[in-house]
Design a protein around this motif. Sequence first.
Motif, mmCIF file in Angstrom:
data_model
loop_
_atom_site.group_PDB
_atom_site.id
_atom_site.type_symbol
_atom_site.label_atom_id
_atom_site.label_comp_id
_atom_site.label_asym_id
_atom_site.label_seq_id
_atom_site.Cartn_x
_atom_site.Cartn_y
_atom_site.Cartn_z
ATOM 1 N N SER A 1 0.784 -1.226 0.000
ATOM 2 C CA SER A 1 0.000 0.000 0.000
ATOM 3 C C SER A 1 0.823 1.287 0.000
ATOM 4 C CB SER A 1 -0.937 0.021 1.216
ATOM 5 O OG SER A 1 -0.180 0.014 2.414
ATOM 6 N N ILE A 2 2.118 1.216 0.165
ATOM 7 C CA ILE A 2 2.934 2.428 0.246
ATOM 8 C C ILE A 2 3.871 2.495 -0.944
ATOM 9 C CG2 ILE A 2 4.752 3.588 1.575
ATOM 10 C CD1 ILE A 2 3.424 2.458 4.098
ATOM 11 N N ILE A 3 4.038 3.710 -1.489
ATOM 12 C CA ILE A 3 5.010 3.969 -2.552
ATOM 13 C C ILE A 3 6.050 4.915 -1.970
ATOM 14 C CG2 ILE A 3 5.392 4.890 -4.864
ATOM 15 C CD1 ILE A 3 2.416 4.303 -5.459
ATOM 16 N N ILE A 4 7.305 4.525 -2.035
ATOM 17 C CA ILE A 4 8.408 5.356 -1.560
ATOM 18 C C ILE A 4 8.790 6.271 -2.714
ATOM 19 C CG2 ILE A 4 10.751 5.347 -0.634
ATOM 20 C CD1 ILE A 4 10.118 2.373 0.224
ATOM 21 N N GLU A 5 8.710 7.592 -2.490
ATOM 22 C CA GLU A 5 8.874 8.530 -3.594
ATOM 23 C C GLU A 5 10.107 9.412 -3.410
ATOM 24 O OE1 GLU A 5 4.730 9.245 -5.570
ATOM 25 O OE2 GLU A 5 4.751 10.192 -3.579
ATOM 26 N N PHE A 6 10.839 9.583 -4.508
ATOM 27 C CA PHE A 6 12.028 10.418 -4.551
ATOM 28 C C PHE A 6 11.869 11.443 -5.666
ATOM 29 C CE2 PHE A 6 13.399 6.331 -2.924
ATOM 30 C CZ PHE A 6 14.289 6.643 -1.911
ATOM 31 N N SER B 1 7.127 10.425 -14.078
ATOM 32 C CA SER B 1 7.240 9.401 -13.051
ATOM 33 C C SER B 1 7.771 8.081 -13.589
ATOM 34 C CB SER B 1 5.850 9.185 -12.443
ATOM 35 O OG SER B 1 5.844 8.130 -11.527
ATOM 36 N N LEU B 2 8.640 7.435 -12.809
ATOM 37 C CA LEU B 2 9.160 6.092 -13.061
ATOM 38 C C LEU B 2 8.835 5.251 -11.843
ATOM 39 C CD1 LEU B 2 11.077 3.832 -14.176
ATOM 40 C CD2 LEU B 2 12.963 5.119 -13.133
ATOM 41 N N LEU B 3 8.158 4.140 -12.034
ATOM 42 C CA LEU B 3 7.748 3.286 -10.926
ATOM 43 C C LEU B 3 8.413 1.919 -11.063
ATOM 44 C CD1 LEU B 3 5.743 3.641 -8.532
ATOM 45 C CD2 LEU B 3 4.023 2.537 -9.945
ATOM 46 N N SER C 1 8.634 -3.658 -2.533
ATOM 47 C CA SER C 1 8.083 -2.326 -2.253
ATOM 48 C C SER C 1 8.166 -1.462 -3.507
ATOM 49 C CB SER C 1 8.865 -1.646 -1.125
ATOM 50 O OG SER C 1 8.703 -2.350 0.078
ATOM 51 N N LEU C 2 7.133 -0.662 -3.726
ATOM 52 C CA LEU C 2 7.104 0.243 -4.876
ATOM 53 C C LEU C 2 7.931 1.487 -4.610
ATOM 54 C CD1 LEU C 2 3.341 0.055 -5.854
ATOM 55 C CD2 LEU C 2 5.272 -0.575 -7.310
ATOM 56 N N ILE C 3 8.691 1.891 -5.620
ATOM 57 C CA ILE C 3 9.489 3.106 -5.556
ATOM 58 C C ILE C 3 9.111 3.969 -6.750
ATOM 59 C CG2 ILE C 3 11.812 4.076 -5.581
ATOM 60 C CD1 ILE C 3 12.769 1.310 -4.546
ATOM 61 N N ASN C 4 8.898 5.253 -6.499
ATOM 62 C CA ASN C 4 8.589 6.207 -7.553
ATOM 63 C C ASN C 4 9.699 7.246 -7.594
ATOM 64 O OD1 ASN C 4 7.209 7.755 -9.502
ATOM 65 N ND2 ASN C 4 6.133 8.917 -7.945
ATOM 66 N N PHE C 5 10.377 7.355 -8.723
ATOM 67 C CA PHE C 5 11.276 8.470 -8.984
ATOM 68 C C PHE C 5 10.469 9.430 -9.853
ATOM 69 C CE2 PHE C 5 15.875 6.652 -8.705
ATOM 70 C CZ PHE C 5 15.673 6.318 -7.386
ATOM 71 N N PHE C 6 10.403 10.698 -9.450
ATOM 72 C CA PHE C 6 9.630 11.647 -10.236
ATOM 73 C C PHE C 6 10.370 12.967 -10.382
ATOM 74 C CE2 PHE C 6 8.370 12.763 -5.950
ATOM 75 C CZ PHE C 6 8.205 14.134 -5.984
ATOM 76 N N THR C 7 10.050 13.654 -11.471
ATOM 77 C CA THR C 7 10.580 14.979 -11.759
ATOM 78 C C THR C 7 9.409 15.892 -12.100
ATOM 79 O OG1 THR C 7 12.605 14.017 -12.676
ATOM 80 C CG2 THR C 7 12.113 16.311 -13.266
ATOM 81 N N PRO C 8 9.233 16.992 -11.369
ATOM 82 C CA PRO C 8 8.196 17.951 -11.740
ATOM 83 C C PRO C 8 8.524 18.556 -13.115
ATOM 84 C CG PRO C 8 9.040 18.384 -9.520
ATOM 85 C CD PRO C 8 9.949 17.392 -10.156
ATOM 86 N N VAL C 9 7.532 18.568 -14.017
ATOM 87 C CA VAL C 9 7.784 19.066 -15.367
ATOM 88 C C VAL C 9 6.855 20.184 -15.807
ATOM 89 C CG1 VAL C 9 8.948 16.975 -16.185
ATOM 90 C CG2 VAL C 9 6.461 17.161 -16.420
ATOM 91 N N ASP D 1 12.408 -5.231 -12.520
ATOM 92 C CA ASP D 1 11.048 -5.063 -12.002
ATOM 93 C C ASP D 1 10.575 -3.617 -12.160
ATOM 94 O OD1 ASP D 1 8.619 -5.658 -10.900
ATOM 95 O OD2 ASP D 1 9.435 -6.467 -9.030
ATOM 96 N N ILE D 2 10.489 -3.182 -13.410
ATOM 97 C CA ILE D 2 9.976 -1.850 -13.742
ATOM 98 C C ILE D 2 8.459 -1.973 -13.871
ATOM 99 C CG2 ILE D 2 10.012 0.051 -15.409
ATOM 100 C CD1 ILE D 2 12.760 -0.387 -14.107
ATOM 101 N N VAL D 3 7.746 -1.229 -13.081
ATOM 102 C CA VAL D 3 6.281 -1.267 -13.096
ATOM 103 C C VAL D 3 5.738 -0.312 -14.154
ATOM 104 C CG1 VAL D 3 4.192 -0.855 -11.719
ATOM 105 C CG2 VAL D 3 6.203 -1.930 -10.668
ATOM 106 N N GLN D 4 6.376 0.857 -14.267
ATOM 107 C CA GLN D 4 5.941 1.866 -15.239
ATOM 108 C C GLN D 4 7.166 2.642 -15.708
ATOM 109 O OE1 GLN D 4 2.536 4.697 -14.434
ATOM 110 N NE2 GLN D 4 4.288 6.036 -14.190
#
Length: 131
Positions: A68-73, A105-107, A114-122, A91-94
């Motif tokens: 249920s939790i996504i760790i976001e960077f 976003s990269l998931l 555990s899900l990890i999201n790397f994101f960049t505001p664009v 194990d790339i989800v998206q």
Amino acid sequence: MNLQSLRIITADIKRLVHFYEKATALSAKWFTEDFAEINTGTCTIAIGSTNTLDFFGGAIAEPASNKSIIIEFCVENVDDHYIRIKEITKDIVQEPVTMPWGNRSLLFRDPDGSLINFFTPVTPEAIEKFS
């Protein structure tokens, strides 16, 4: 109130710490063979082995069971990170995609699932939000 850290309990601490060091390109500080931390500058990722649960009274957490939790960077350029992340996990989800709220976003999943999201505001709005 400020969020200071996120703790992950794992049955294989060396594997998980190594993964997060590669994913974040940051070094962990080991306090014992059962506990390490990676400081991102804004938050700390604490990684503890199942042995650390004894200090909290026993089996209060279950490794590799997060659903249920996504760790976001927030990262400088998610597409650059994608190239590196593909080298450390299959194990790339998206793959990187721009979300409706303005973040690219990269998931992906860590070795414990555990899900990890790397994101960049664009978009201008997202960039302003995170500046």
